[in-house]
Scaffold this active site. Sequence first.
Site, PDB file in Angstrom:
ATOM      1  N   ASN A 196       0.867  -1.180   0.000  1.00 47.49           N
ATOM      2  CA  ASN A 196       0.000   0.000   0.000  1.00 47.49           C
ATOM      3  C   ASN A 196       0.905   1.231   0.000  1.00 47.49           C
ATOM      4  O   ASN A 196       1.521   1.548   1.009  1.00 47.49           O
ATOM      5  CB  ASN A 196      -0.893  -0.029   1.254  1.00 47.49           C
ATOM      6  N   LYS A 212       0.093   4.257  -0.237  1.00 44.12           N
ATOM      7  CA  LYS A 212      -0.556   5.433   0.367  1.00 44.12           C
ATOM      8  C   LYS A 212      -0.339   6.659  -0.539  1.00 44.12           C
ATOM      9  O   LYS A 212      -0.241   6.496  -1.750  1.00 44.12           O
ATOM     10  CB  LYS A 212      -0.057   5.635   1.797  1.00 44.12           C
ATOM     11  N   HIS A 260      -9.413   1.055   5.252  1.00 45.11           N
ATOM     12  CA  HIS A 260      -8.122   1.249   5.928  1.00 45.11           C
ATOM     13  C   HIS A 260      -8.337   2.183   7.117  1.00 45.11           C
ATOM     14  O   HIS A 260      -9.140   3.116   7.041  1.00 45.11           O
ATOM     15  CB  HIS A 260      -7.106   1.837   4.945  1.00 45.11           C
ATOM     16  N   GLU A 264      -6.734   4.607   8.148  1.00 44.48           N
ATOM     17  CA  GLU A 264      -6.536   6.031   7.823  1.00 44.48           C
ATOM     18  C   GLU A 264      -7.785   6.613   7.175  1.00 44.48           C
ATOM     19  O   GLU A 264      -8.121   7.780   7.371  1.00 44.48           O
ATOM     20  CB  GLU A 264      -5.305   6.179   6.906  1.00 44.48           C
ATOM     21  N   GLU A 272      -4.892  -4.852  10.702  1.00 50.15           N
ATOM     22  CA  GLU A 272      -3.858  -3.839  10.877  1.00 50.15           C
ATOM     23  C   GLU A 272      -4.108  -3.095  12.198  1.00 50.15           C
ATOM     24  O   GLU A 272      -4.912  -2.154  12.235  1.00 50.15           O
ATOM     25  CB  GLU A 272      -3.894  -2.830   9.731  1.00 50.15           C
ATOM     26  N   GLY A 295       2.981   2.333  10.744  1.00 51.40           N
ATOM     27  CA  GLY A 295       3.943   3.426  10.569  1.00 51.40           C
ATOM     28  C   GLY A 295       4.684   3.798  11.842  1.00 51.40           C
ATOM     29  O   GLY A 295       5.339   4.837  11.899  1.00 51.40           O
ATOM     30  N   SER A 310       3.926  -2.130  10.255  1.00 57.42           N
ATOM     31  CA  SER A 310       5.387  -2.202  10.436  1.00 57.42           C
ATOM     32  C   SER A 310       5.978  -3.567  10.075  1.00 57.42           C
ATOM     33  O   SER A 310       6.883  -4.048  10.756  1.00 57.42           O
ATOM     34  CB  SER A 310       5.776  -1.782  11.857  1.00 57.42           C
TER      35      SER A 310
END
Length: 249
Positions: A9, A11, A94, A96, A166, A172, A212
């Site tokens: 991904n 992003k 996701h 985010e 996730e 991240g 990660s």
Amino acid sequence: MRKKIVAGNWKMNLDLNQGEKLLKELLEKKINQEVTTVIAPPYIHLSSFRELISNSTIKLAAQNCHQQENGAYTGEISIGMLKSVGVEYVIVGHSERREYFLEDSLALSFKVTNLINQGMNPIYCCGETLSQRKDGDHFSVIKKQIEQGLFQLNEMELSQCIIAYEPVWAIGTGETATPEQAQEIHHHIRKTIANQYGEIIANLIPILYGGSVKPNNAKELFSCSDIDGGLIGGAALNASSFSDIINSF
Ligand code: 13P
């Protein structure tokens, strides 16, 4: 045997030149052909990437889609549009998007259903925040996300789906879930599905871990019995680290 999948991904990273450079570097790498390799670049790279990957086994994913077929939704991209440029997988929900774009479970369940209806494969994301884990709510949060996003589907439809676990606290941050923590939740997801759809269907669904994942921890994670691959962020932006992760299987 369940499919093994590693998806990158990207992003909101890399302009078209940078993206093409990365993809060309990736195409030079020797990658394990038993693993389905998927890349999810920004939307505007998709049609030119279609040409670049035409002689490879790499598949294209989008990072999002709109649930409606077409219409007055300024700035949005429909599933049909994605399909027309060769996209086969779409990341849905996701964290985010849930957090920054306030995507709610109803919209996400529509996206999943409409993707399936158009023959696409949703990669449906779930994951708890750090405070939800600290409060001991992670099992119920994940169960609810799975039920809300996927349980409108019938058995056939569900078997087209991929799930990505996730944990938000691992995205991240450099802090990966331990293989034990990840396996525990993957097993919980599979059990949640088995309770609704039966063991046979539950055992068909690939469940990816994201948060990660790096070349130095992928092997341990991928060796867990309910972890069928990874959804990779930062490490997918480098051809060597992404191919090393794919080759960790
Ligand atoms: P990182 O691998 O950078 O933690 O990102 C994971 C992710 O969000 C993939 O969708």
